[in-house]
Design a protein around this motif. Structure first.
Motif, PDB file in Angstrom:
ATOM      1  N   ALA A 477      -1.451  -1.022   1.978  1.00  0.00           N
ATOM      2  CA  ALA A 477      -0.006  -0.874   1.812  1.00  0.00           C
ATOM      3  C   ALA A 477       0.365  -0.848   0.332  1.00  0.00           C
ATOM      4  O   ALA A 477      -0.214  -1.567  -0.485  1.00  0.00           O
ATOM      5  CB  ALA A 477       0.723  -2.012   2.506  1.00  0.00           C
ATOM      6  N   GLU A 478       1.314  -0.001   0.003  1.00  0.00           N
ATOM      7  CA  GLU A 478       1.941   0.004  -1.314  1.00  0.00           C
ATOM      8  C   GLU A 478       3.421  -0.320  -1.134  1.00  0.00           C
ATOM      9  O   GLU A 478       4.024   0.081  -0.128  1.00  0.00           O
ATOM     10  CB  GLU A 478       1.807   1.378  -1.976  1.00  0.00           C
ATOM     11  N   PRO A 479       4.028  -1.012  -2.081  1.00  0.00           N
ATOM     12  CA  PRO A 479       5.465  -1.308  -1.961  1.00  0.00           C
ATOM     13  C   PRO A 479       6.306  -0.036  -2.085  1.00  0.00           C
ATOM     14  O   PRO A 479       5.957   0.872  -2.841  1.00  0.00           O
ATOM     15  CB  PRO A 479       5.728  -2.269  -3.122  1.00  0.00           C
ATOM     16  N   ASP A 480       7.373   0.031  -1.317  1.00  0.00           N
ATOM     17  CA  ASP A 480       8.278   1.182  -1.345  1.00  0.00           C
ATOM     18  C   ASP A 480       9.705   0.669  -1.196  1.00  0.00           C
ATOM     19  O   ASP A 480      10.004  -0.097  -0.270  1.00  0.00           O
ATOM     20  CB  ASP A 480       7.936   2.155  -0.211  1.00  0.00           C
ATOM     21  N   GLN A 481      10.600   1.095  -2.095  1.00  0.00           N
ATOM     22  CA  GLN A 481      11.975   0.582  -2.095  1.00  0.00           C
ATOM     23  C   GLN A 481      12.728   0.949  -0.822  1.00  0.00           C
ATOM     24  O   GLN A 481      13.546   0.173  -0.326  1.00  0.00           O
ATOM     25  CB  GLN A 481      12.735   1.099  -3.321  1.00  0.00           C
ATOM     26  N   LEU A 482      12.445   2.117  -0.276  1.00  0.00           N
ATOM     27  CA  LEU A 482      13.176   2.577   0.902  1.00  0.00           C
ATOM     28  C   LEU A 482      12.521   2.091   2.190  1.00  0.00           C
ATOM     29  O   LEU A 482      13.195   1.559   3.081  1.00  0.00           O
ATOM     30  CB  LEU A 482      13.251   4.107   0.904  1.00  0.00           C
ATOM     31  N   LEU A 483      11.198   2.259   2.303  1.00  0.00           N
ATOM     32  CA  LEU A 483      10.495   1.959   3.552  1.00  0.00           C
ATOM     33  C   LEU A 483       9.983   0.532   3.621  1.00  0.00           C
ATOM     34  O   LEU A 483       9.579   0.068   4.686  1.00  0.00           O
ATOM     35  CB  LEU A 483       9.306   2.918   3.712  1.00  0.00           C
ATOM     36  N   GLY A 484       9.970  -0.173   2.510  1.00  0.00           N
ATOM     37  CA  GLY A 484       9.356  -1.493   2.464  1.00  0.00           C
ATOM     38  C   GLY A 484       7.896  -1.393   2.097  1.00  0.00           C
ATOM     39  O   GLY A 484       7.444  -1.963   1.107  1.00  0.00           O
ATOM     40  N   GLU A 485       7.139  -0.654   2.894  1.00  0.00           N
ATOM     41  CA  GLU A 485       5.737  -0.391   2.608  1.00  0.00           C
ATOM     42  C   GLU A 485       5.435   1.057   2.942  1.00  0.00           C
ATOM     43  O   GLU A 485       6.056   1.651   3.829  1.00  0.00           O
ATOM     44  CB  GLU A 485       4.802  -1.291   3.449  1.00  0.00           C
ATOM     45  N   ARG A 486       4.496   1.636   2.219  1.00  0.00           N
ATOM     46  CA  ARG A 486       3.969   2.949   2.549  1.00  0.00           C
ATOM     47  C   ARG A 486       2.453   2.883   2.527  1.00  0.00           C
ATOM     48  O   ARG A 486       1.863   1.960   1.953  1.00  0.00           O
ATOM     49  CB  ARG A 486       4.460   4.002   1.563  1.00  0.00           C
ATOM     50  N   ALA A 487       1.813   3.833   3.177  1.00  0.00           N
ATOM     51  CA  ALA A 487       0.356   3.818   3.321  1.00  0.00           C
ATOM     52  C   ALA A 487      -0.312   4.647   2.234  1.00  0.00           C
ATOM     53  O   ALA A 487       0.084   5.790   1.972  1.00  0.00           O
ATOM     54  CB  ALA A 487      -0.036   4.355   4.687  1.00  0.00           C
TER      55      ALA A 487
END
Length: 547
Positions: A477-487
């Motif tokens: 997982a990487e942090p993402d401002q919109l999704l919370g996490e992205r793969a």
């Protein structure tokens, strides 16, 4: 005997409830045997048969027994007393086996450190256990631990350090300070436990970050796991087992591992490292019949085998465990390596599952086996710890006659890791099939929550590994401002790296839902490993978070 239904905090052993322990003994699951006696029978029955082959020595069963007794006398002469803890830190050598069993023979409790642990880990093990000894290598495996041992000894009152040189001799350095008499807070009724019900060894948890937690295993429960593994894995006196993983690791020791082979009267061959170059040569020269590896090692062997000319025809069985082996790789074991695949899903805390020889091909390639004992209690639950039906993904809980009831002196963690009625929360996400076989789909912490959609990374990794341009892959997982996490998929290419467009097309063609397709692909030359050879997801996550 003290009867408990919840884990005890901060004690040397969290015992099974008294009534349950009595039942395990009545059923013959706990036999009262001791691990220190494991070499006696075959030293008498087959004294000249080879027992241990290492880079430092070749020992038959009679010589192994005599060396165990000699070393046990050495530990007694040092003043070490039954119940004392000793950190054992040796590489894959015959010396590891003789020292391990001799510590048990003298009634001592080995703490199973890995050869590449350093001061941070060793000093914590010594401090947490109040260990009186540290047995380590002096030049074996290309590492000299003398400075480390001296530093640890100087920082821990009462610790005696034993340095083992590469020729089997000892340089013994004893701390001149008087050994402090530290109290041991034992539960009421502790003195009523049989010797076989006491702590035999402290194994290490398999976490990839932080200092490992210590796992108290008793003679009774550990021998049950080893003894029941042997018939499932067809371990006999003819077995020649290649110890390719670090020898102190639970898999290499007990599934069926070194101890299973010794119990059966076979031969354990110690490999200095798990590389194809080293292991293929040993398989050929030592006529290896069985070995056990983690998936990254299995993938290396699969990739290397077609390019090498070693004779692997003696290899009958390869056990693969430690994490999920991709289905596509599982299907290649027999065609490429010419041996039977046996999947293993186990943990140093206890529960062990194997596929069986009578299982059909699909079961062997797509599941990680079923529990070794009918007395293993397995639950698959949702986030509220309510049981889910077979076929649905859930969190694995387990308890049984060889699964611990608590970590060593870790009361706060035990409250999170165990239910009030003694089930261990493994942290694994699994699917249970009607046959009882489990398919591992990931870890609870390895799920990616992408905008509310849960992604099991193992599923996506398995699909990516079917692409001819992907040799190995880990999704984090990487942090993402919109999704919370992205793969993010971090992959080692097989030849020319495939493009992100090609990989996304491949996943869609395999019918994968769009939300499961990684948002980003990163190509690398190598993936970080933990000390036992697993992919170090924690390090990858940290790198992706800071990228």
């Amino acid at each position: 005997m003290n009867s408990l239904s919840t884990p005890l905090p901060d004690l040397d052993l969290t015992p099974w409830p008294g009534s349950l322990a009595d039942r395990y003994r009545e059923l013959g699951l706990w036999t009262g045997e001791l691990l220190g006696d494991i070499t006696r029978e075959h030293a008498r029955l087959h004294p000249e048969r080879e027992a241990i082959v290492g880079p430092d020595a070749r020992l038959d069963h009679a010589t192994l027994e005599s060396e165990v007794e000699r070393l046990a006398d050495c530990w007694r002469e040092l003043g070490w007393e039954p119940g004392d803890y000793v950190v054992l830190q040796l590489p894959n050598t015959a010396a590891f086996v003789t020292h391990l069993i001799s510590l048990w023979r003298a009634g001592l409790v080995p703490v199973m450190a890995l050869a590449n642990h350093r001061f941070a880990e060793i000093s914590q093990f010594v401090g947490q256990t109040r260990a009186v000894g540290h047995v380590c290598a002096g030049g074996l495996g290309g590492v000299d631990h003398a400075d480390l041992a001296a530093t640890v000894r100087d920082s821990a009152a009462g610790l005696t350090t034993v340095l083992v040189d590469g020729q089997g001799g000892h340089q013994i350095e004893q701390d001149p300070r008087p050994r402090p008499q530290l109290p041991r807070d034992l539960p009421p009724g502790w003195e009523d436990l049989p010797d076989s019900g006491r702590v035999a060894l402290l194994q290490l948890s398999g976490g990839s970050t932080g200092t490992p937690k210590l796992i108290p295993r008793t003679h009774d429960d550990y021998l049950l796991s080893v003894r029941e593994s042997n018939p499932i894995c067809k371990t006999t006196e003819q077995t020649r087992y290649l110890v390719a993983l670090p020898c102190a690791h639970n898999f290499a020791m007990s599934s069926p591992g070194i101890l299973g082979v010794l119990l059966a009267g076979g031969t354990a061959v110690m490999a200095p490292d798990p590389s194809p170059a080293t292991c293929f040569a040993l398989i050929e020269s030592e006529r290896i019949t069985m070995s056990g590896v983690v998936p990254p090692v299995a993938l290396m062997w699969l990739q290397a085998a077609p390019r090498r000319s070693h004779d692997l025809s003696s290899l009958e069985r390869l056990l693969v465990g430690g994490s999920r082996l991709p289905d596509s790789a599982a299907a290649r074991i027999q065609p490429v390596l010419g041996c039977r695949l046996q999947q293993v899903f186990g943990m140093a805390e206890g529960l062990v599952n194997y596929t069986r020889d009578e299982d059909d091909e699909e079961t062997v390639t797509t599941t990680q086996g079923r529990a070794i004992s009918p007395h293993d209690e397995v639950r698959v639950v949702d986030d509220q710890e309510c049981d889910v039906p077979d076929g649905q993904v859930g969190q694995l809980l387990t308890r049984g006659p060889y699964t611990i009831r608590g970590y060593f002196r870790a009361g706060e963690h035990n409250a999170r890791a165990f239910t009030r009625d003694g089930y261990y929360r493994t942290g694994d996400l699994v699917v249970r099939h009607p046959s009882g076989h489990l398919s591992v789909v990931g870890r609870v912490k390895d799920q990616i929550n992408r905008g509310g959609e849960k992604i099991a990374v193992v599923e996506v990794e398995s699909h990516l590994l079917t692409h001819p341009g992907v040799a190995e892959v880990s999704i984090v997982a990487e942090p993402d401002q919109l999704l919370g996490e992205r793969a993010c998929a971090v992959l080692i290419p097989a030849g020319e790296p495939p493009t992100a467009v090609e990989l996304r097309r491949h996943l869609r063609e395999r019918g994968l839902a769009d939300y499961k397709i990684p948002d980003r692909f990163v190509v690398t030359d190598e993936l970080p490993r933990t000390r036992v050879g697993k992919t170090d997801l924690g390090t990858i996550r940290d790198e992706r978070t800071s990228a």
